[in-house]
Design a protein around this motif. Structure first.
Motif, PDB file in Angstrom:
ATOM      1  N   ASN A  90      36.538  10.015  44.905  1.00 19.67           N
ATOM      2  CA  ASN A  90      37.535   9.259  44.576  1.00 19.67           C
ATOM      3  C   ASN A  90      37.221   7.977  44.042  1.00 19.67           C
ATOM      4  O   ASN A  90      37.658   6.855  43.809  1.00 19.67           O
ATOM      5  N   ARG A  91      35.914   8.175  43.374  1.00 21.31           N
ATOM      6  CA  ARG A  91      35.407   6.812  42.552  1.00 21.31           C
ATOM      7  C   ARG A  91      35.567   7.014  41.131  1.00 21.31           C
ATOM      8  O   ARG A  91      34.416   7.329  40.617  1.00 21.31           O
ATOM      9  N   VAL A  92      36.787   7.360  40.694  1.00 24.11           N
ATOM     10  CA  VAL A  92      36.920   7.625  39.266  1.00 24.11           C
ATOM     11  C   VAL A  92      36.332   6.628  38.421  1.00 24.11           C
ATOM     12  O   VAL A  92      35.670   7.083  37.231  1.00 24.11           O
ATOM     13  N   LEU A 142      41.783  13.380  36.098  1.00 27.82           N
ATOM     14  CA  LEU A 142      41.742  12.583  37.259  1.00 27.82           C
ATOM     15  C   LEU A 142      42.616  11.456  37.083  1.00 27.82           C
ATOM     16  O   LEU A 142      43.206  10.661  37.909  1.00 27.82           O
TER      17      LEU A 142
END
Length: 649
Positions: free
Chosen positions: A595-597, A632
């Protein structure tokens, strides 16, 4: 009746016809080995998916792309079609053209030798006939990509022919036009030869050899002295100075070799002696495309033949130079052979031994030997021996033997497997030959054949071969039986000596795709990723090897195993200046999975600055990654504008 009397030209024509006949069956062979990485972009260019500039300057071999050679490949494909037959047919035509230049140049050289001048034409035709039919050249003519070596040879010999003709004109008339031709023509042909293959840069040095051996020092024109300094000595000194200023830049490729620069140079003495033996007494059963089993010289007496080889070369060189006053052609031929080998026999980080490296140097050795034998025959004739008939019979017999040997090699070259199998018989310790035969067996699900290769490797006296046997047994198990023993991977990781070479890393690429479609019981992606990581760590620690490709492989396996911490670590360590864009993929996947877009997008943007958008495969890969990131983020996918700085070719 006089019209039927044999002439040197008749011998040359007859040899050319025989050359076509002995090579013809070999033209039906497929593309091979190095053909694929060097020629695979031509269909993209034919389909309009790759620009001509990118094809010529960015997709060829060597440090500078060898654009002249690539241009001939492109023209070949455009006019005659992209097929192995047409490429090899053109190679054969180039071989015949060079044979004509060999004859013309040898005749000019021999005419300058007073002792050989009466027979210059016949001796030159003998040199050309031997060169055209020599079995050692089969692996150049029938190997499509070796047109690079052919073209550099063509241009170098043409340059020497031009230099010798202009030099003689300067002696006769002191012509300014001839002098201008030397200063303009030789540099131009040198550049063209270099753009075909780097050996072309040797032309000025070979002109120096011609000058020092064939022309007396007394009375040498000042213009020629200036040429020798401007295009011979000074560039050589400048090249050495540039190397010494940043040697690590030139020697970086040694990190993937199991020998260092010192060992390579030591090994070349033995390699040169082996080349000489194969050129003078060719033994096709010892020839082959895979010669990576050539023993490394670890010291002057390890093996002892290292010292003996250099001693023999030194003695021959001294003898040839002292013999120069009696026959300058002999001295020229020997010096030509050594200088023509000087680039690929230096500290350049190439494999130790390849047959095709003799394509140019063989001209010099054949000139020296034919000249020496002619002088011997002349001396015997003065003593009453009828050497003329003996010489003709010996020459005819040798040409027949050469033709039969070359035809036999051409028959082998009709099939890539027979090439590898023949090489394996003559070079049983060759990892490349074992690898090719093994992978072919695995592709056919031929377990007995694959197991024979594995058994041979594991029985080898060489630690690297034994370790590779464990990796291949695991690989074959996954492909043929759908299961493998993890202990084989552990044994490979433990026993494989650093540094990691290309044949040892390639199976992991193939295994990655195989496991993606066919599960392999007994091993997991995480285990394989860990094994590769251990190999990279050890090689980096003990040899300083640049292990970015191994880090990328490890990251890819960890990413598929969803071991994101390990994948991120290995991916970051693979990101070095100049690494392929595909190395970005595991790192972006790790960021997205955790989740480190924003980090994924930033990494993607940095990668996009290095993408070659004219390369359809690379561009498609980048768009797929970008699509994942944008999905995302919940934003529409962007696309680089046509003609932008990113998309510019």
């Amino acid at each position: 009746m006089d019209s039927l009397k044999p002439t040197p030209l008749m011998l040359l024509v007859a040899t050319a016809v025989a050359t076509v006949l002995v090579y013809w069956h070999g033209l039906a062979g497929p593309f091979l080995f190095d053909d694929y990485p060097n020629l695979r972009h031509i269909p993209l260019w034919l389909d309009g998916k790759l620009g001509l500039y990118a094809l010529l300057f960015e997709r060829g071999g060597g440090a500078f792309g060898r654009p002249l050679s690539m241009a001939t490949f492109a023209l070949n494909a455009k006019l005659l079609g992209y097929t192995p037959f047409t490429f090899k047919l053109v190679n054969l035509a180039v071989h015949l053209l060079i044979g004509g230049i060999v004859f013309s140049l040898a005749r000019r050289v021999l005419q300058l030798d007073a002792a050989l001048r009466p027979w210059a034409a016949w001796l030159a035709s003998t040199v050309a006939a031997l060169w055209l039919l020599h079995p050692l050249h089969a692996s150049t003519v029938l190997y499509a990509v070796q047109r690079m070596a052919q073209l550099s040879t063509l241009l170098v010999l043409s340059g020497l022919w031009l230099y010798l003709g202009l030099r003689q004109e300067i002696v006769r008339t002191s012509s300014r036009y001839a002098t201008a031709g030397v200063f303009l023509g030789i540099p131009l042909l040198t550049v063209c030869g270099f753009l075909a293959k780097e050996n072309g840069a040797l032309l000025p040095l070979l002109c120096c050899v011609m000058e020092l051996c064939m022309f007396p020092r007394a009375g040498r024109p000042r213009s020629i002295k200036g040429f020798l300094w401007a295009f011979g000595a000074l560039p050589l000194v400048a090249g050495v100075a540039v190397f010494l200023s940043r040697p690590e830049r030139f020697l970086a490729a040694y990190t993937g070799r199991d020998f260092d620069p010192y060992e390579r140079v030591l090994s070349q003495g033995r390699a040169l002696c082996d080349y000489i033996s194969q050129l003078l007494l060719p033994n096709p059963s010892r020839m082959g495309i895979f010669t990576d089993d050539f023993a490394i010289s670890k010291g002057w007496f390890d093996p002892p033949t290292t010292f003996l080889a250099f001693a023999a070369l030194a003695i021959a060189s001294i003898a040839a130079w002292r013999f120069r006053r009696y026959s300058p052609a002999v001295a020229f031929g020997w010096a030509f052979f050594l200088v023509a080998h000087s680039l690929e026999a230096s500290i350049v980080p190439l494999e130790l031994y390849y047959e095709h490296r003799n394509y140019l140097p063989s001209f010099g050795l054949l000139v020296a030997v034919v000249a020496l034998l002619a002088l011997l025959a002349s001396r015997l004739a003065r003593q009453g021996v009828r050497t003329n008939r003996i010489a003709k019979m010996a020459m005819a017999g040798m040409l027949v033997v050469f033709a039969i040997s070359t035809h036999g090699r051409a028959l082998v070259w009709r099939n890539s497997l027979t090439i590898a199998t023949a090489s394996l018989l003559s070079h049983p310790e060759s990892i490349n030959a074992n690898s090719y035969v093994f992978l072919h067996a695995v592709t056919l699900r031929d377990a007995p054949a694959a197991n024979r290769v594995v058994a041979s490797l594991m029985a080898s006296e060489r630690p690297r071969n034994r370790a590779l046997g464990h990796l291949y047994r695991a690989y074959a198990g996954c492909v043929v039986e759908g299961r493998a023993d993890a202990q084989d991977l552990e044994a490979f990781a433990t026993l494989s000596p650093p540094p990691v070479t290309i044949p040892e890393s390639q199976p992991f690429y193939r295994l990655y795709n195989i496991i993606a479609t066919n599960k392999c019981e007994g091993v997991t992606d995480r285990q394989i990723g860990s094994v590769i990581q251990r190999l990279a760590d050890r090689s980096e620690r003990t040899t300083g090897q640049a292990v970015a490709p191994l880090r990328y492989q490890s990251a890819a396996y960890f990413a598929r195993a969803q071991a994101w911490t390990e994948a991120e670590d290995q991916a970051k360590r693979s990101m070095q200046p100049g690494t392929p864009v595909v190395y970005t993929v595991p790192l972006v996947q790790a960021y997205l999975a955790t989740n480190r877009v924003e980090l994924a997008q930033r990494t993607l943007q940095e990668a996009k600055m290095r993408v070659d958008w004219s390369n359809s495969a690379e561009a498609d890969l980048m768009r797929r990654i970008e699509q994942q990131v944008q999905l995302l983020k919940g934003q529409p996918q962007s696309k680089p504008a046509q003609g932008s700085s990113i998309g510019a070719d």
